[in-house]
Scaffold this motif. Structure first.
Motif, PDB file in Angstrom:
ATOM      1  N   VAL A 436       4.265  23.202  93.902  1.00 24.81           N
ATOM      2  CA  VAL A 436       3.376  23.388  95.255  1.00 24.81           C
ATOM      3  C   VAL A 436       3.523  25.209  95.453  1.00 24.81           C
ATOM      4  O   VAL A 436       5.044  24.973  95.331  1.00 24.81           O
ATOM      5  CB  VAL A 436       3.363  22.336  95.847  1.00 24.81           C
ATOM      6  CG1 VAL A 436       2.861  20.579  95.641  1.00 24.81           C
ATOM      7  CG2 VAL A 436       4.951  21.752  95.967  1.00 24.81           C
ATOM      8  N   ALA A 437       2.628  25.161  96.402  1.00 22.81           N
ATOM      9  CA  ALA A 437       3.377  26.662  97.331  1.00 22.81           C
ATOM     10  C   ALA A 437       4.763  26.489  97.825  1.00 22.81           C
ATOM     11  O   ALA A 437       4.274  25.194  98.976  1.00 22.81           O
ATOM     12  CB  ALA A 437       2.075  26.933  98.104  1.00 22.81           C
ATOM     13  N   PRO A 438       5.119  26.913  98.186  1.00 24.34           N
ATOM     14  CA  PRO A 438       6.331  27.336  99.047  1.00 24.34           C
ATOM     15  C   PRO A 438       5.783  26.819 100.526  1.00 24.34           C
ATOM     16  O   PRO A 438       4.737  27.685 100.446  1.00 24.34           O
ATOM     17  CB  PRO A 438       7.422  28.431  98.930  1.00 24.34           C
ATOM     18  CG  PRO A 438       7.393  28.862  97.892  1.00 24.34           C
ATOM     19  CD  PRO A 438       5.879  28.148  97.038  1.00 24.34           C
ATOM     20  N   VAL A 439       6.368  26.604 101.992  1.00 23.36           N
ATOM     21  CA  VAL A 439       6.185  26.556 103.038  1.00 23.36           C
ATOM     22  C   VAL A 439       7.032  27.086 103.723  1.00 23.36           C
ATOM     23  O   VAL A 439       7.895  27.090 103.817  1.00 23.36           O
ATOM     24  CB  VAL A 439       5.305  25.148 103.475  1.00 23.36           C
ATOM     25  CG1 VAL A 439       4.988  24.985 104.933  1.00 23.36           C
ATOM     26  CG2 VAL A 439       4.458  24.407 102.426  1.00 23.36           C
ATOM     27  N   GLU A 440       6.249  28.103 104.560  1.00 24.08           N
ATOM     28  CA  GLU A 440       7.037  28.800 105.530  1.00 24.08           C
ATOM     29  C   GLU A 440       6.386  28.382 107.024  1.00 24.08           C
ATOM     30  O   GLU A 440       6.192  28.211 107.301  1.00 24.08           O
ATOM     31  CB  GLU A 440       7.628  30.299 105.153  1.00 24.08           C
ATOM     32  CG  GLU A 440       5.904  31.134 105.369  1.00 24.08           C
ATOM     33  CD  GLU A 440       6.656  33.301 105.007  1.00 24.08           C
ATOM     34  OE1 GLU A 440       7.986  33.377 106.225  1.00 24.08           O
ATOM     35  OE2 GLU A 440       6.160  33.057 103.986  1.00 24.08           O
ATOM     36  N   GLU A 441       7.743  28.905 108.059  1.00 23.01           N
ATOM     37  CA  GLU A 441       7.431  28.625 109.208  1.00 23.01           C
ATOM     38  C   GLU A 441       7.417  29.941 109.767  1.00 23.01           C
ATOM     39  O   GLU A 441       7.884  31.088 109.459  1.00 23.01           O
ATOM     40  CB  GLU A 441       8.190  27.860 110.458  1.00 23.01           C
ATOM     41  CG  GLU A 441       7.386  28.299 111.794  1.00 23.01           C
ATOM     42  CD  GLU A 441       8.870  26.566 112.775  1.00 23.01           C
ATOM     43  OE1 GLU A 441       8.471  26.369 113.842  1.00 23.01           O
ATOM     44  OE2 GLU A 441       9.736  26.262 112.297  1.00 23.01           O
ATOM     45  N   ILE A 442       5.750  29.878 110.702  1.00 20.76           N
ATOM     46  CA  ILE A 442       5.786  31.324 111.663  1.00 20.76           C
ATOM     47  C   ILE A 442       6.411  31.446 112.841  1.00 20.76           C
ATOM     48  O   ILE A 442       6.378  30.318 113.648  1.00 20.76           O
ATOM     49  CB  ILE A 442       4.150  31.496 112.154  1.00 20.76           C
ATOM     50  CG1 ILE A 442       3.761  31.587 110.647  1.00 20.76           C
ATOM     51  CG2 ILE A 442       3.694  32.677 112.360  1.00 20.76           C
ATOM     52  CD1 ILE A 442       1.543  31.636 110.693  1.00 20.76           C
ATOM     53  N   GLN A 443       7.241  32.492 113.573  1.00 15.52           N
ATOM     54  CA  GLN A 443       7.810  32.345 114.810  1.00 15.52           C
ATOM     55  C   GLN A 443       7.470  32.867 115.428  1.00 15.52           C
ATOM     56  O   GLN A 443       6.353  34.263 115.478  1.00 15.52           O
ATOM     57  CB  GLN A 443       8.907  32.911 114.743  1.00 15.52           C
ATOM     58  CG  GLN A 443      10.085  32.354 114.013  1.00 15.52           C
ATOM     59  CD  GLN A 443      11.380  33.214 113.490  1.00 15.52           C
ATOM     60  OE1 GLN A 443      11.304  33.858 112.338  1.00 15.52           O
ATOM     61  NE2 GLN A 443      12.363  33.428 114.418  1.00 15.52           N
ATOM     62  N   LEU A 444       6.610  32.622 116.311  1.00 20.13           N
ATOM     63  CA  LEU A 444       5.350  33.097 117.572  1.00 20.13           C
ATOM     64  C   LEU A 444       6.422  33.684 118.527  1.00 20.13           C
ATOM     65  O   LEU A 444       7.493  33.202 118.287  1.00 20.13           O
ATOM     66  CB  LEU A 444       4.469  31.936 118.352  1.00 20.13           C
ATOM     67  CG  LEU A 444       4.049  30.756 117.217  1.00 20.13           C
ATOM     68  CD1 LEU A 444       3.530  29.850 118.296  1.00 20.13           C
ATOM     69  CD2 LEU A 444       2.749  32.057 116.793  1.00 20.13           C
ATOM     70  N   TYR A 445       5.526  34.662 119.437  1.00 16.80           N
ATOM     71  CA  TYR A 445       5.971  35.298 120.656  1.00 16.80           C
ATOM     72  C   TYR A 445       5.495  35.707 121.321  1.00 16.80           C
ATOM     73  O   TYR A 445       3.919  35.872 120.880  1.00 16.80           O
ATOM     74  CB  TYR A 445       6.939  36.424 119.599  1.00 16.80           C
ATOM     75  CG  TYR A 445       6.521  37.938 119.116  1.00 16.80           C
ATOM     76  CD1 TYR A 445       5.602  38.430 119.771  1.00 16.80           C
ATOM     77  CD2 TYR A 445       6.503  37.824 117.786  1.00 16.80           C
ATOM     78  CE1 TYR A 445       5.814  40.136 118.978  1.00 16.80           C
ATOM     79  CE2 TYR A 445       5.602  38.572 117.054  1.00 16.80           C
ATOM     80  CZ  TYR A 445       5.116  39.644 117.926  1.00 16.80           C
ATOM     81  OH  TYR A 445       4.225  41.149 117.147  1.00 16.80           O
ATOM     82  N   THR A 446       5.556  35.793 122.627  1.00 18.60           N
ATOM     83  CA  THR A 446       4.572  36.868 123.957  1.00 18.60           C
ATOM     84  C   THR A 446       5.025  38.225 123.815  1.00 18.60           C
ATOM     85  O   THR A 446       6.488  38.233 124.559  1.00 18.60           O
ATOM     86  CB  THR A 446       4.743  35.387 124.544  1.00 18.60           C
ATOM     87  OG1 THR A 446       6.079  35.243 125.210  1.00 18.60           O
ATOM     88  CG2 THR A 446       3.851  34.478 124.210  1.00 18.60           C
ATOM     89  N   ARG A 447       3.958  38.608 124.644  1.00 20.71           N
ATOM     90  CA  ARG A 447       5.402  40.379 124.919  1.00 20.71           C
ATOM     91  C   ARG A 447       4.808  40.168 126.571  1.00 20.71           C
ATOM     92  O   ARG A 447       3.858  39.643 126.744  1.00 20.71           O
ATOM     93  CB  ARG A 447       4.045  41.138 124.120  1.00 20.71           C
ATOM     94  CG  ARG A 447       4.283  41.688 123.196  1.00 20.71           C
ATOM     95  CD  ARG A 447       5.451  42.524 123.231  1.00 20.71           C
ATOM     96  NE  ARG A 447       5.398  42.792 122.013  1.00 20.71           N
ATOM     97  CZ  ARG A 447       6.687  43.405 121.270  1.00 20.71           C
ATOM     98  NH1 ARG A 447       7.873  43.783 121.923  1.00 20.71           N
ATOM     99  NH2 ARG A 447       6.859  43.710 119.754  1.00 20.71           N
ATOM    100  N   GLY A 448       5.749  40.623 127.400  1.00 16.40           N
ATOM    101  CA  GLY A 448       5.929  40.521 128.527  1.00 16.40           C
ATOM    102  C   GLY A 448       5.080  41.824 128.599  1.00 16.40           C
ATOM    103  O   GLY A 448       4.698  42.414 128.615  1.00 16.40           O
TER     104      GLY A 448
END
Length: 508
Positions: A436-448
């Protein structure tokens, strides 16, 4: 990093020495989903209105009053549509303001709206919508008092057992260019629900966006693959393994149909008013007991389908039971294992006295691919330490450099957004279950306003919008006409988009 549990080591040793495998009681995947520095900006683009007033109080127990968004779809003419599963299709203006395109609920008097996975669930436009005005929808209705009769009732049951209906409908807009819907309807298929709860209704209708006129797949309609609650839908008929590994049933199957009536196409009639494509494997297997509309089968709840726009690979996100969430590459005629398999494990239901919440390791020769067992295994998985129910995802080839070549998906309940490398997923499609392929988490961010970067989760964004704590994110992902990704929630009615970094400095 999480250590490998002793009971997993014992199971592997037992397999290696030819012993009987031990049940895996928790944490079947020891390696966690990691954050590896994949960071992407997220931005609000629109918000739909409070829609509680559309339904009587006894038909609506949603956790929030805002629209329950499941799909965002763009037409080639630039118009953007989004559904509220309470029964409205909205047209999103250039300024992000929604306008009602269609009060779908007005024509569906028996619609069920008392669950998040119910009501006006999904929709798609025919690839020639600009000419023919055809829209396809899937919705749920209650059976009690309903004069309509199902086209299909699962084997072994009678009309007296039916609790709900899953309905696929063709609608023809009188004027495809108009910004409000008027038109006619033709019902294609009505499938009976048997279990007590409206769990796992049919959730998706899709056309292959890579199919060109004259090609085998052009104009063919796919549906999600659902067990219609037989896994855990409540009542005496739940946990019924006999429904999911058969070819004389629509349960657990992704269907591929030609939506044209056989009276028009002059082709083979399906169970409903549609034509069976002769290229479906089970339409050409010579067995009169198999249903030719089945494209692939053995899914628990493959509630979302998508195609890689570069090569036409079909993906399905299949929601697991107690342990494993999976992404599959789907092919004509193949069996994806449920209820006998969950991820690359054996489900306990296959054993005498076993249960659906149990997992066992596969025999070593099967796990390594030396012996074939007739099932097709997922190319990416995560376990319930990490989430609870996988969202649909998309192969990404858009403007965000960090995401190119990734399959972006996530977890409905927890709102986490994940990615797997597309090349690794396709390499994992090798007939070896343990690959199986590795899974990673995407870190989300906003810009003020001052350019400051603030890291956020989908749960935090939803809670900020609502001003209240939520127990689940209800995350769904959609794709724009130019290949960008929308993140939506059935909690706060907000449409958000993943975007290239807009610049600025600083962190949280």
């Amino acid at each position: 990093m999480r250590t490998r549990p002793l009971f997993v080591i014992a199971s592997v040793l037992a397999l290696a020495t030819g012993g009987i495998s031990a049940q895996i009681t928790s944490n079947p995947l020891s390696a966690p989903v990691e954050k590896r520095g994949l960071m992407v900006e997220i931005r609000d683009v629109a918000r739909l209105p409070d829609s509680r007033g559309l339904r009587p109080a006894d038909q609506d127990v949603a956790q929030s009053g805002f629209a329950r968004v499941s799909f965002v779809r763009d037409l080639p003419d630039g118009r953007r549509f989004v559904n509220d599963s309470r029964g409205v299709l909205y047209l999103i203006g250039a300024n992000g303001q929604p306008a009602v395109y269609w009060n779908f609920h007005a024509g569906v008097p028996y619609g069920v709206y008392n669950r998040l996975e119910s009501g006006f669930i999904g929709f798609d436009f025919h690839p020639e919508f600009a000419k023919n005005g055809l829209i396809y929808t899937v919705h749920s209705e209650r059976a009690m008092g309903n004069p309509a009769k199902p086209d299909f009732i699962p084997p072994g049951f009678t009309p007296a057992d039916v609790t709900y209906h899953n309905v696929i409908t063709e609608w023809r807009a009188t004027n495809p260019a108009a910004n409000t819907f008027e038109g006619t309807r033709r019902e294609l298929l009505r499938i009976a629900h048997i279990v007590t709860n409206l769990t796992h209704p049919f959730g998706d209708v899709e056309f292959n966006p890579t199919a060109k006129p004259g090609s085998e797949d052009y104009g063919l309609l796919y549906t999600s693959g659902s067990d219609t609650g037989f896994s855990n839908g409540g009542g005496p008929h739940a946990n019924n393994p006999g429904q999911t590994q058969r070819l004389d049933t629509l349960i657990s199957a992704i269907l591929r149909i030609d939506p044209r009536s056989p009276s028009v196409s002059k082709g083979m009639k399906g169970i409903g008013d549609y034509t069976i494509p002769p290229t479906n494997k089970f339409a050409a297997d010579g067995d009169p007991k198999t249903f030719g509309e089945i494209y692939a089968y053995g899914f628990r709840n493959a509630h979302r389908l998508s195609w890689d726009l570069t090569d036409g690979t079909l993906y399905a996100s299949d929601i697991g039971m107690n342990h494993i969430e999976e992404v599959n590459i789907v092919r004509n005629g193949e069996n994806y294992g449920w209820m006998k398999r969950e991820g690359y494990f054996e489900n306990g239901m296959t054993r005498p006295g076993g249960a659906l919440n149990q997992l066992y390791p596969l025999p070593a020769d099967v796990l390594s691919g030396k012996t074939k067992d007739g099932f097709t295994y997922p190319v990416a998985i995560y376990d319930h330490d990490e989430g609870q129910s996988v969202t649909g995802g998309f192969a990404y080839h858009g403007r965000i450099a960090a995401l190119r070549g990734k399959f972006v998906f996530g977890d409905i309940a927890r709102g986490r957004v994940f990615a797997s490398d597309i090349a690794a997923m396709k390499k994992a499609d090798d007939g070896i279950p343990q690959t199986v392929a590795p899974v990673e988490e995407i870190q989300l961010y906003t810009r003020g306003a001052n350019g400051t970067r603030t890291y956020v989760t989908m749960r935090e964004l939803i809670e900020k919008t609502l001003g209240a704590t939520v127990t689940r994110a209800d995350l769904h992902i959609s794709r724009s006409r130019d290949g960008e990704l929308f993140l939506t929630s059935r909690q706060d009615g907000t449409i958000r988009m993943l975007v290239p970094d807009s610049g600025g400095t600083g962190t949280r």
